[in-house]
Design a protein around this motif. Structure first.
Motif, PDB file in Angstrom:
ATOM      1  N   PHE A  18      94.444  52.550  35.505  1.00 42.30           N
ATOM      2  CA  PHE A  18      95.106  51.572  36.365  1.00 42.30           C
ATOM      3  C   PHE A  18      96.616  51.592  36.133  1.00 42.30           C
ATOM      4  N   ILE A  19      97.017  51.696  34.873  1.00 43.14           N
ATOM      5  CA  ILE A  19      98.452  51.729  34.571  1.00 43.14           C
ATOM      6  C   ILE A  19      99.086  52.976  35.182  1.00 43.14           C
ATOM      7  N   LEU A  20      98.391  54.111  35.059  1.00 43.67           N
ATOM      8  CA  LEU A  20      98.935  55.366  35.587  1.00 43.67           C
ATOM      9  C   LEU A  20      98.942  55.389  37.113  1.00 43.67           C
ATOM     10  N   SER A  21      98.064  54.591  37.729  1.00 48.59           N
ATOM     11  CA  SER A  21      97.997  54.596  39.193  1.00 48.59           C
ATOM     12  C   SER A  21      99.246  53.994  39.824  1.00 48.59           C
ATOM     13  N   ASN A  22     100.049  53.287  39.024  1.00 52.24           N
ATOM     14  CA  ASN A  22     101.265  52.642  39.514  1.00 52.24           C
ATOM     15  C   ASN A  22     101.004  51.569  40.561  1.00 52.24           C
ATOM     16  N   GLU A  23      99.762  51.092  40.606  1.00 52.44           N
ATOM     17  CA  GLU A  23      99.454  50.025  41.551  1.00 52.44           C
ATOM     18  C   GLU A  23     100.184  48.745  41.136  1.00 52.44           C
ATOM     19  N   ALA A  24     100.356  48.586  39.828  1.00 53.26           N
ATOM     20  CA  ALA A  24     101.075  47.410  39.342  1.00 53.26           C
ATOM     21  C   ALA A  24     102.544  47.756  39.141  1.00 53.26           C
ATOM     22  N   GLU A  25     103.418  46.930  39.694  1.00 54.33           N
ATOM     23  CA  GLU A  25     104.852  47.159  39.516  1.00 54.33           C
ATOM     24  C   GLU A  25     105.292  46.793  38.104  1.00 54.33           C
ATOM     25  N   VAL A  26     104.614  45.796  37.534  1.00 47.92           N
ATOM     26  CA  VAL A  26     104.994  45.333  36.199  1.00 47.92           C
ATOM     27  C   VAL A  26     103.734  45.233  35.343  1.00 47.92           C
ATOM     28  N   ILE A  27     103.827  45.683  34.092  1.00 42.67           N
ATOM     29  CA  ILE A  27     102.734  45.481  33.151  1.00 42.67           C
ATOM     30  C   ILE A  27     103.168  44.401  32.164  1.00 42.67           C
ATOM     31  N   VAL A  28     102.429  43.289  32.165  1.00 45.22           N
ATOM     32  CA  VAL A  28     102.706  42.264  31.170  1.00 45.22           C
ATOM     33  C   VAL A  28     101.860  42.574  29.949  1.00 45.22           C
ATOM     34  N   ASN A  29     102.516  42.940  28.853  1.00 41.53           N
ATOM     35  CA  ASN A  29     101.814  43.299  27.634  1.00 41.53           C
ATOM     36  C   ASN A  29     101.717  42.053  26.744  1.00 41.53           C
ATOM     37  N   VAL A  30     100.500  41.499  26.654  1.00 42.21           N
ATOM     38  CA  VAL A  30     100.305  40.310  25.839  1.00 42.21           C
ATOM     39  C   VAL A  30     100.075  40.746  24.394  1.00 42.21           C
ATOM     40  N   VAL A  31     100.963  40.337  23.502  1.00 39.76           N
ATOM     41  CA  VAL A  31     100.793  40.709  22.095  1.00 39.76           C
ATOM     42  C   VAL A  31     100.631  39.456  21.241  1.00 39.76           C
ATOM     43  N   ASP A  32      99.833  39.589  20.196  1.00 34.58           N
ATOM     44  CA  ASP A  32      99.632  38.505  19.251  1.00 34.58           C
ATOM     45  C   ASP A  32     100.825  38.528  18.288  1.00 34.58           C
ATOM     46  N   ALA A  33     101.702  37.525  18.420  1.00 33.87           N
ATOM     47  CA  ALA A  33     102.941  37.533  17.651  1.00 33.87           C
ATOM     48  C   ALA A  33     102.680  37.436  16.154  1.00 33.87           C
TER      49      ALA A  33
END
Lengths: 93, 674
Positions: free
Chosen positions: B77-92
């Motif tokens: 899905f990330i490589l498909s470029n369907e999403a303009e932005v990837i929100v990366n949720v990280v455990d701080a």
């Protein structure tokens, strides 16, 4: 580095330094992503029964006995865990 | 700024992705499946300052390799470029590991916004500068607390800004050292000279993947003109590297990534107090909950409590629903009596009888999923899988498969839906196939009726033996399916035991609500159709009495009856009752009542004249095993995505039921019980 043993062969409470992972690419990548990189110091919390419980990098991970057998490690150098107070603690790097 | 924006949420399991999703979308979501696979795809929407933002929740992963279906889905899905932005949720509070995924996202050339989630927990542990982190990573970093919606507005603003303007390529560039770098650079430039690769794929990322031996990327490169030679060179370089560094390239790559992250954290994070070694509350709980002696008993008590809660608490609501449906039926009958008895029968027997009997399970389903959500969110489910892994391993299954099996005792439908948490298709399929053998609560009325009529003194024992028989058959079936149909090893057990957390009521309710809605919407369609079909067969040809011997249903029952003769109940009535039980298992009892023309009390007497204790037991065994009910079949179809496997599940249970019932009946006669 001392003798390499699988994670199943260490005493519980031991702090060990990962040396090698004898697994296929997929499993290896998963373990690497969890922080099980060669050179990482991990804590063996429980390995007598069921999945082996490990503690490292501020997380608690359980791996099946088959997986644990594929992870080779050596005793970590003394200084790393000189102040481990109890067996269930976790070395935070 | 673009008006329509698509964003995707990526992150480790347990990083709080769901709470960020709910925070962004207000919990409104649409659940579907990823194309071609049965992994759930969750989508939602929100509006922020003129932008309509579609949010796609990617499966939680630790990395973007090809280890599990989840990883493949997220990566594609990330490589498909369907999403303009990837929100990366990280455990701080666990950046060392969480940023590992971040580095991969950045190397893939994704337009990343980092949500530094659970910031409140992290703040207590160390001084963390999101600004410094942002500067070092080269992407926006927003501190968030998903459970309290802190930072959600800032996150939305950052998403809008990122969607409007993509940052320059390669915000970070990890240096992989003097052994790897020359190979990476060479491969990158050779890949850049190839035609036919999608322009959106970062060449340096492709080069890395080639060196790592990634099968999918290697196949992609080999598939284009001139790619063969590049891939061959990469393979040669990889084996050369293996000789030099003494391990696979993936290990060296991971090592440099962690080195990069460690360097970054040295600059961005200052521990508040020197407390590196400490026993947390989670560790203390785990010492008891996962111990050899207490782990299993604690789980059994928890499961029992969850079960009791689900069915006891729902009982009054279920009773109320049944009563309302009964009243509704009576009223409809009164209104339509003058118009046409056929219409009355259609509404009362067909629609209300069929759909209604399934809808009354809704409270159970809602509560069951509420309980699951609470157990899952608290972190306890991971411990259950841990505790049960040893036993499940003997069945060639994963510890996680145990949870859906247990849920099957309540209702097979939510149990099958719960297999979504299983990682591999193999585990899922085997588990789905054997869940129908778990004796659900709808089968209990049948046992109560027959055990009461024939085994009055030993009712409890008889009912208990049926539950046990179901488990034994499921164990045998799982073992066989694992060997024959889905050969292969059980998935490697690698699981994080996340810290225990207090689940939020809102999150759990949202989850249960979503599942219930889905149950009504989707299963409802098929159940409705099936109910109408059975009702029609019971009323045709025109003029016959409902569900009589002369109806198509009765004729079919009579035709089918001889097949059931070896099992000890070769009359047409039991055959029709079993057929009606396919709509909902408790319909076996009500149908027998209709067919023998007797109420609940008279039924016992009639049954004593047509069944012997032995054939009654065989009938109960048949009712336990034969074909899952329509709702279960519908959900199997949906979850496996395959009619073939759905038919298999229906077919093997019929054969197994017939075989077991016949064996018991004939065996019993041989030793003189009949």
């Amino acid at each position: 580095m001392g003798n390499l043993k699988s994670l199943l062969e260490f005493e519980i409470g031991a702090t060990v330094r990962v040396a090698k992972i004898n697994a296929g690419l997929g499993l290896k990548q998963r373990l690497l992503a969890l922080g099980l990189v060669p050179g990482a110091d991990i804590h063996v919390v429980e390995n007598r029964y069921g999945p082996v419980r490990l503690c490292f990098n501020n997380s608690r991970i359980a791996v099946g006995r088959g997986v644990a057998a594929k992870i080779l490690a050596a005793e970590a150098p003394e200084d790393v865990c000189g102040e481990c107070p109890a067996e269930e603690t976790c070395p935070d790097r | 700024m673009p008006e329509n924006v698509t964003i995707a949420l990526a992150g480790n399991p347990n990083a709080g992705k769901t709470s960020i999703f709910n925070g962004l979308t207000g919990g409104r979501q649409h659940v579907g499946n990823w194309p071609g696979v049965t992994v759930e795809k969750k989508e939602g929407e929100y509006e922020y300052r003129g932008a309509r933002v579609r949010v796609v929740d990617l499966p939680g992963t630790y990395t973007l390799g090809a280890y599990s279906l989840d990883e493949v889905i997220a990566r594609d899905f990330i490589l498909s470029n369907e999403a303009e932005v990837i929100v990366n949720v990280v455990d701080a509070s666990n950046l060392g590991r969480n940023l590992y995924l971040t580095t991969q996202l950045l190397e893939m050339g994704a337009n990343v916004v980092v949500a530094l989630n659970m910031f409140d927990v992290a703040e207590k542990m160390f001084d963390l500068e999101s600004g410094v982190l942002s500067r070092l990573l080269g992407v926006p970093v927003i501190a968030t607390v998903g459970t309290t919606a802190r930072g959600i507005d800032e996150l939305k603003a950052a998403v809008n800004a990122a969607a409007a303007e993509r940052p320059a390529d390669w915000p970070i560039r990890i240096n992989y050292g003097h052994e790897l770098e020359p190979h990476i650079e060479k491969l990158t430039s050779r890949l850049s000279n190839l035609d036919g690769l999608p322009p959106s794929l970062e060449r340096r990322w492709l080069a890395l993947k080639l060196l790592e031996g990634d099968e999918r990327v290697t196949a992609l490169v080999r598939g284009i003109a001139g790619g063969e030679a590049v891939a061959d060179d990469a393979a040669r370089a990889a084996s050369h590297l293996q000789n030099v560094i003494g391990d696979d390239a993936v290990v060296a790559v991971a090592d440099y990534r962690y080195g990069f992250i460690a360097g970054l954290l040295r600059d961005a994070v200052r521990p508040r107090a020197p407390s590196p070694l400490r026993v947390t509350v989670s560790d203390r709980i785990d010492k008891i909950v996962t111990s050899r002696r207490l782990g299993l008993p604690i789980f059994l008590v928890t499961a029992y409590a969850a079960f009791e809660l689900t069915f006891k608490l729902a009982a009054p609501v279920v009773a109320g629903l049944e009563w309302s449906l009964g009243r509704l039926g009576a009223n409809v009958a009164a209104w339509t009596a003058s118009a046409s008895p056929l219409l009355t029968s259609f509404v009362v027997d067909g629609v209300l009888g069929g759909v209604g009997s399934v809808l009354v399970f809704l409270p159970n389903i809602f509560l069951l999923f509420l309980v699951i959500a609470v157990l899952e969110d608290s972190g306890y489910m991971a411990r259950v899988a841990f505790v049960m892994d040893e036993f499940m391993h003997k069945l060639n299954l994963h510890g996680r498969s145990f949870i859906p099996l247990i849920l099957g005792f309540g209702c097979n439908v939510p149990a099958i839906m719960a297999t979504r948490t299983l990682e591999t298709r193999r585990e899922r399929m085997i588990t789905i196939m054997v869940i129908p053998l778990m004796s659900c609560s709808a089968r209990l009325p049948i046992y109560v009726l027959f055990a009461g009529a024939f085994f009055a003194g030993r009712r409890g024992l008889v009912v208990w033996s049926l539950y046990l028989l179901g488990i034994v058959l499921a164990v045998i079936a799982a073992k066989l399916f694992g060997k024959i149909l889905f050969p292969g090893e059980s998935a490697h057990f690698v699981m994080e035991l996340p810290p225990y957390r207090a689940p939020t009521l809102r999150g759990a309710l949202l989850h249960a609500w979503e599942r219930s809605r889905e149950f009504v919407k989707r299963a409802g369609g098929i159940i409705f159709a099936a109910s109408i079909l059975i009702w029609g067969l019971a009323n045709l040809p025109p003029g016959v009495a409902y569900a009589s011997r002369d109806s198509i249903l009765g004729t079919a029952g009579a035709a089918f009856a001889p097949v059931l003769h070896p099992a000890g109940f070769g009359e047409w009535e039991p055959a029709v009752a079993l057929a009606a039980g396919v709509v909902a298992k408790e319909a076996v009892v009500s149908t027998l009542g209709v067919l023998y023309g007797a109420g609940e009390e008279g039924l016992t007497a009639v049954l004593r004249t047509t069944f012997t204790p032995l054939s009654a037991y065989a009938f109960m065994v048949m009712s336990l095993t034969y074909i899952p009910c329509v709702a279960t079949i519908a959900v199997i179809r949906r979850e496996t995505g395959s009619w073939r496997w759905t038919l298999f599940a229906a077919g093997y249970t019929i054969i197994l039921g017939w075989l077991t019932a016949t064996l018991i009946y004939q065996g019993g006669r041989l030793i003189g019980l009949g």
